[in-house]
Scaffold this motif. Structure first.
Motif, PDB file in Angstrom:
ATOM      1  N   LEU A 100      39.433   4.232 -52.242  1.00 23.53           N
ATOM      2  CA  LEU A 100      38.452   4.913 -53.097  1.00 23.53           C
ATOM      3  C   LEU A 100      37.051   4.323 -52.920  1.00 23.53           C
ATOM      4  O   LEU A 100      36.056   5.065 -52.866  1.00 23.53           O
ATOM      5  CB  LEU A 100      38.870   4.800 -54.568  1.00 23.53           C
ATOM      6  CG  LEU A 100      40.019   5.688 -55.025  1.00 23.53           C
ATOM      7  CD1 LEU A 100      40.440   5.322 -56.451  1.00 23.53           C
ATOM      8  CD2 LEU A 100      39.606   7.157 -54.966  1.00 23.53           C
ATOM      9  N   VAL A 101      36.972   2.995 -52.836  1.00 23.20           N
ATOM     10  CA  VAL A 101      35.651   2.355 -52.756  1.00 23.20           C
ATOM     11  C   VAL A 101      34.891   2.758 -51.488  1.00 23.20           C
ATOM     12  O   VAL A 101      33.744   3.216 -51.571  1.00 23.20           O
ATOM     13  CB  VAL A 101      35.781   0.821 -52.868  1.00 23.20           C
ATOM     14  CG1 VAL A 101      34.413   0.166 -52.706  1.00 23.20           C
ATOM     15  CG2 VAL A 101      36.388   0.428 -54.204  1.00 23.20           C
ATOM     16  N   PRO A 102      35.475   2.629 -50.286  1.00 20.99           N
ATOM     17  CA  PRO A 102      34.712   3.056 -49.098  1.00 20.99           C
ATOM     18  C   PRO A 102      34.450   4.554 -49.065  1.00 20.99           C
ATOM     19  O   PRO A 102      33.427   4.982 -48.518  1.00 20.99           O
ATOM     20  CB  PRO A 102      35.603   2.611 -47.933  1.00 20.99           C
ATOM     21  CG  PRO A 102      36.949   2.362 -48.503  1.00 20.99           C
ATOM     22  CD  PRO A 102      36.735   1.957 -49.921  1.00 20.99           C
ATOM     23  N   ALA A 103      35.357   5.359 -49.632  1.00 18.65           N
ATOM     24  CA  ALA A 103      35.094   6.796 -49.687  1.00 18.65           C
ATOM     25  C   ALA A 103      33.821   7.076 -50.485  1.00 18.65           C
ATOM     26  O   ALA A 103      32.969   7.878 -50.073  1.00 18.65           O
ATOM     27  CB  ALA A 103      36.285   7.523 -50.314  1.00 18.65           C
ATOM     28  N   GLY A 104      33.678   6.394 -51.626  1.00 17.54           N
ATOM     29  CA  GLY A 104      32.466   6.557 -52.414  1.00 17.54           C
ATOM     30  C   GLY A 104      31.241   6.010 -51.716  1.00 17.54           C
ATOM     31  O   GLY A 104      30.152   6.604 -51.759  1.00 17.54           O
ATOM     32  N   ALA A 105      31.387   4.862 -51.043  1.00 14.91           N
ATOM     33  CA  ALA A 105      30.255   4.256 -50.338  1.00 14.91           C
ATOM     34  C   ALA A 105      29.756   5.162 -49.215  1.00 14.91           C
ATOM     35  O   ALA A 105      28.542   5.285 -48.998  1.00 14.91           O
ATOM     36  CB  ALA A 105      30.659   2.890 -49.779  1.00 14.91           C
ATOM     37  N   ILE A 106      30.680   5.787 -48.515  1.00 14.86           N
ATOM     38  CA  ILE A 106      30.288   6.700 -47.436  1.00 14.86           C
ATOM     39  C   ILE A 106      29.466   7.856 -47.993  1.00 14.86           C
ATOM     40  O   ILE A 106      28.461   8.280 -47.405  1.00 14.86           O
ATOM     41  CB  ILE A 106      31.534   7.206 -46.684  1.00 14.86           C
ATOM     42  CG1 ILE A 106      32.150   6.069 -45.870  1.00 14.86           C
ATOM     43  CG2 ILE A 106      31.182   8.377 -45.772  1.00 14.86           C
ATOM     44  CD1 ILE A 106      33.503   6.402 -45.266  1.00 14.86           C
ATOM     45  N   LEU A 107      29.866   8.376 -49.137  1.00 14.85           N
ATOM     46  CA  LEU A 107      29.127   9.484 -49.750  1.00 14.85           C
ATOM     47  C   LEU A 107      27.698   9.075 -50.106  1.00 14.85           C
ATOM     48  O   LEU A 107      26.740   9.803 -49.822  1.00 14.85           O
ATOM     49  CB  LEU A 107      29.851   9.973 -51.001  1.00 14.85           C
ATOM     50  CG  LEU A 107      31.052  10.902 -50.784  1.00 14.85           C
ATOM     51  CD1 LEU A 107      31.709  11.227 -52.126  1.00 14.85           C
ATOM     52  CD2 LEU A 107      30.611  12.202 -50.101  1.00 14.85           C
ATOM     53  N   VAL A 108      27.533   7.912 -50.737  1.00 19.94           N
ATOM     54  CA  VAL A 108      26.190   7.541 -51.185  1.00 19.94           C
ATOM     55  C   VAL A 108      25.288   7.149 -50.019  1.00 19.94           C
ATOM     56  O   VAL A 108      24.056   7.283 -50.106  1.00 19.94           O
ATOM     57  CB  VAL A 108      26.239   6.395 -52.230  1.00 19.94           C
ATOM     58  CG1 VAL A 108      27.046   6.801 -53.438  1.00 19.94           C
ATOM     59  CG2 VAL A 108      26.778   5.114 -51.640  1.00 19.94           C
ATOM     60  N   VAL A 109      25.874   6.678 -48.918  1.00 18.43           N
ATOM     61  CA  VAL A 109      25.064   6.255 -47.777  1.00 18.43           C
ATOM     62  C   VAL A 109      24.677   7.432 -46.886  1.00 18.43           C
ATOM     63  O   VAL A 109      23.569   7.465 -46.327  1.00 18.43           O
ATOM     64  CB  VAL A 109      25.823   5.184 -46.950  1.00 18.43           C
ATOM     65  CG1 VAL A 109      25.137   4.940 -45.603  1.00 18.43           C
ATOM     66  CG2 VAL A 109      25.895   3.877 -47.730  1.00 18.43           C
ATOM     67  N   THR A 110      25.558   8.412 -46.774  1.00 20.22           N
ATOM     68  CA  THR A 110      25.337   9.482 -45.788  1.00 20.22           C
ATOM     69  C   THR A 110      24.708  10.745 -46.352  1.00 20.22           C
ATOM     70  O   THR A 110      24.109  11.517 -45.604  1.00 20.22           O
ATOM     71  CB  THR A 110      26.661   9.865 -45.100  1.00 20.22           C
ATOM     72  OG1 THR A 110      27.605  10.302 -46.100  1.00 20.22           O
ATOM     73  CG2 THR A 110      27.235   8.670 -44.355  1.00 20.22           C
ATOM     74  N   ILE A 111      24.826  10.996 -47.648  1.00 18.19           N
ATOM     75  CA  ILE A 111      24.326  12.265 -48.208  1.00 18.19           C
ATOM     76  C   ILE A 111      23.348  11.955 -49.345  1.00 18.19           C
ATOM     77  O   ILE A 111      23.756  11.697 -50.476  1.00 18.19           O
ATOM     78  CB  ILE A 111      25.474  13.147 -48.725  1.00 18.19           C
ATOM     79  CG1 ILE A 111      26.531  13.347 -47.634  1.00 18.19           C
ATOM     80  CG2 ILE A 111      24.942  14.502 -49.202  1.00 18.19           C
ATOM     81  CD1 ILE A 111      27.733  14.152 -48.076  1.00 18.19           C
TER      82      ILE A 111
END
Length: 409
Positions: A100-111
């Motif tokens: 869950l944590v990296p999934a959320g991090a990917i969202l905030v960094v890429t979009i």
């Protein structure tokens, strides 16, 4: 239950009676790394909201929804992930939260869009809430519990400045993704994590849904007092009725029937309200009574918070050999003295000392009262008890600043 040979305040077996490196025992520093980065999500955005709002083309108020989403995620995720830990075991909980944590991090960094940032923040919060509950459940002494709770306080004290530095070096999106650092500890903890679930009871979806609704309503009380307050009352009544039918459900009835657990959770909530309320109130006092700039105030606030987090480790470790009533009385006294001092003082040093006292009390209380709360319930309810206890503390995080804003209005 636990051997209390460590003294009248102990809730874990005495450390001297245990091998120093028993099989499967996880080093405390890994547990601290697993839990501590949660505080980046709480305090990290404090100095970067203006940059976020400017880049997104929205108001600062709209940008703060990322913080609200993180607060909602840790409040809801704490009991939910503790339930997952209890019913499916440590390894399933670690794996789920570690995704869950990296999934959320990917969202905030890429979009760089507000809906994606809100969703990404919520996902990171759900994951880090579970990792923190897991870390606390894996402690087996007051000293190790102190390491975990002190890591939360120490990271929280430096999070605003770290978030600002990461924004300058990379971008504010990477600053929002700092909770991902907790994932670094997941492989090491997984290798030594115990197998199997603790609870053999069936999962209680109705209880989980009611707790989710109740927590969501409580989190939104500062934003929508009338509607959220009414929803909170209805959800609490329905949850109480459900407990009469399902006593071994998502919220075990033994928790609400154990005075020591309720008192410990209530004290942790109160100390969190004081500490996080002062974190918002004292900068206003400093701005009013000094000529300091906002950045100077931010730097000045680091040392009392850092001192509080560091000293809390010693307080929690010493609590195993200290009379329980004495340590409780001292923490309550600190929680009273700090806001009274801050409310009547105009001197910067006194205000900062008041913040340090509140920080020591809250960070120490989270560790000390977590030990007290979990020692009062059967061992098979320990993960759930930790989840509900942490929920109480995190609600204090939400209510403290809201109360300060109401008093200032």
């Amino acid at each position: 239950m636990h051997d209390t040979s460590a003294g009248p305040g102990a809730s874990y077996p005495a450390e001297e009676a245990r091998p120093a490196r028993s099989p499967g025992r996880i080093p405390a520093l890994w547990l601290a790394l697993l839990a501590g980065p949660l505080s980046f999500g709480i305090a990290g955005p404090a100095l970067i909201l203006d940059d976020m709002a400017l880049d997104l083309g929205v108001s600062v108020g709209s940008a703060t929804w990322t913080v609200t989403a993180f607060g909602w995620g840790i409040a809801v995720g704490t009991p939910l992930m503790a339930g997952l830990l209890s019913h499916r075991g440590t390894r399933v909980a670690l794996t789920t939260c570690g995704l869950l944590v990296p999934a959320g991090a990917i969202l905030v960094v890429t979009i760089p869009a507000l809906p994606s940032l809100v969703l990404g923040s919520a996902l990171q919060a759900l994951g880090t809430a579970g990792l923190t509950a897991t870390a606390m459940s894996l402690t087996d002494s007051a000293r190790r519990m102190g390491v975990v709770t002190a890591s939360l306080a120490v990271v929280g004290s430096t999070a605003p400045l770290v978030g600002s530095l990461v924004t300058d070096l990379l971008s504010w999106q990477f600053a929002l993704a700092l909770p991902i650092l907790s994932v670094l500890a997941v492989p090491a903890v997984l290798r030594r994590a115990p197998l199997g679930a603790i609870s053999r009871n069936r999962f209680d979806p109705v209880g989980a849904a009611l707790v989710t609704v109740l927590v969501t309503a409580l989190v939104f009380i500062p934003h929508r007092p009338a509607a959220a307050g009414a929803c909170s009352i209805v959800a609490a009544v329905l949850l109480g009725l459900h407990l009469r039918v399902r006593q071994d459900g998502f919220v075990p009835a033994v928790l609400v029937r154990t005075p020591q657990f309720l008192l410990s959770a209530g004290l942790a909530f109160s100390l969190a309200v004081v500490n996080f309320g002062l974190i918002y109130a004292i900068p206003e006092q400093l701005a009013r009574h000094t000529g300091w700039t906002p950045s100077e105030i931010g730097v000045a606030m680091v040392w009392p918070l850092l001192l509080g987090g560091t000293l809390s480790w010693f307080v929690v470790a010493a609590s195993a050999r200290t009379d329980r009533r004495l340590i409780t009385s001292v923490l309550i006294a600190m929680g009273i003295v700090a806001p009274v001092t801050a409310g009547f003082s105009v001197w910067s040093l006194v205000l900062l000392i008041a913040q340090a006292v509140a920080s020591v009390a809250a960070a120490s209380g989270q560790g000390v009262f977590a030990v007290h709360a979990t020692s009062a319930v059967p061992d098979d309810h320990r993960p759930t008890a930790i989840g509900m206890f942490n929920l109480s503390y995190l609600l204090g995080v939400a209510f403290g600043p809201a109360i300060v804003s109401l008093l200032a209005a």
